[in-house]
Design a protein around this motif. Structure first.
Motif, PDB file in Angstrom:
ATOM      1  N   VAL A 123      29.727 -15.715  22.062  1.00 56.50           N
ATOM      2  CA  VAL A 123      29.916 -14.212  21.493  1.00 56.50           C
ATOM      3  C   VAL A 123      31.245 -14.084  20.429  1.00 56.50           C
ATOM      4  O   VAL A 123      31.302 -13.493  19.745  1.00 56.50           O
ATOM      5  N   SER A 124      32.150 -15.026  20.967  1.00 56.49           N
ATOM      6  CA  SER A 124      33.390 -14.962  20.034  1.00 56.49           C
ATOM      7  C   SER A 124      33.226 -15.494  18.805  1.00 56.49           C
ATOM      8  O   SER A 124      33.467 -14.914  17.773  1.00 56.49           O
ATOM      9  N   ARG A 128      30.435 -15.404  17.153  1.00 58.20           N
ATOM     10  CA  ARG A 128      29.588 -14.583  16.499  1.00 58.20           C
ATOM     11  C   ARG A 128      30.500 -13.449  15.775  1.00 58.20           C
ATOM     12  O   ARG A 128      30.514 -12.983  14.738  1.00 58.20           O
ATOM     13  N   ASN A 129      31.398 -13.042  16.755  1.00 57.91           N
ATOM     14  CA  ASN A 129      32.116 -11.808  16.231  1.00 57.91           C
ATOM     15  C   ASN A 129      33.233 -12.399  15.279  1.00 57.91           C
ATOM     16  O   ASN A 129      33.619 -11.448  14.347  1.00 57.91           O
ATOM     17  N   GLU A 130      33.670 -13.663  15.479  1.00 60.80           N
ATOM     18  CA  GLU A 130      34.397 -14.038  14.200  1.00 60.80           C
ATOM     19  C   GLU A 130      33.785 -14.256  12.838  1.00 60.80           C
ATOM     20  O   GLU A 130      34.344 -13.719  11.948  1.00 60.80           O
ATOM     21  N   ILE A 149      31.105 -12.496  11.940  1.00 57.69           N
ATOM     22  CA  ILE A 149      30.911 -11.107  11.465  1.00 57.69           C
ATOM     23  C   ILE A 149      32.323 -10.504  10.932  1.00 57.69           C
ATOM     24  O   ILE A 149      31.862  -9.765   9.834  1.00 57.69           O
ATOM     25  N   GLN A 150      33.321 -10.736  11.643  1.00 56.34           N
ATOM     26  CA  GLN A 150      34.681 -10.196  10.978  1.00 56.34           C
ATOM     27  C   GLN A 150      35.037 -10.840   9.691  1.00 56.34           C
ATOM     28  O   GLN A 150      35.256 -10.042   8.702  1.00 56.34           O
TER      29      GLN A 150
END
Length: 115
Positions: free
Chosen positions: A90-91, A93-95, A97-98
């Motif tokens: 999840v981390s 993926r979020n990075e 996306i950011q």
């Protein structure tokens, strides 16, 4: 949308809505104009995201609430190693996306530079 442009040797920050554009400010350097436009656009997008988040917090018994409950149940049944792996995925993926959102924001802010 906020844009950074160079017109007649001036470094300007504009706000544009697709039909009209309005000059907000003139800055002494191109880099500063780019950064100001980027930060204004970032603040705008964060405000929209915050509003969406606030709207989701309202209790309405939607499918999203059920999805969240399912994820929580799955996390509770995972071993600590599985939970750690899940959080790392999840981390990452979020990075990603950011980084994509940041690149897209820069591209949008600078899109009128060639005009």
């Amino acid at each position: 949308m906020y844009k950074s442009v160079v017109r007649d040797g001036k470094f300007l920050v504009l706000v544009a809505d697709g039909v009209f554009d309005k000059q907000l400010m003139e800055l002494p350097t191109e880099e500063l104009a780019d950064k100001v436009a980027y930060e204004l656009q970032s603040a705008w997008e964060h405000g929209i995201a915050w509003g969406v988040h606030q709207k989701r917090k309202e209790p309405n018994g939607s499918e999203e609430d059920e999805d969240i409950s399912e994820v929580i149940q799955k996390l509770r049944t995972m071993s600590p190693a599985e939970q750690e792996a899940y959080h790392q995925r999840v981390s990452r993926r979020n990075e990603r996306i950011q980084r994509i959102e940041e690149a897209r924001r820069w591209r949008n802010v600078l899109s009128w530079k060639s005009k």
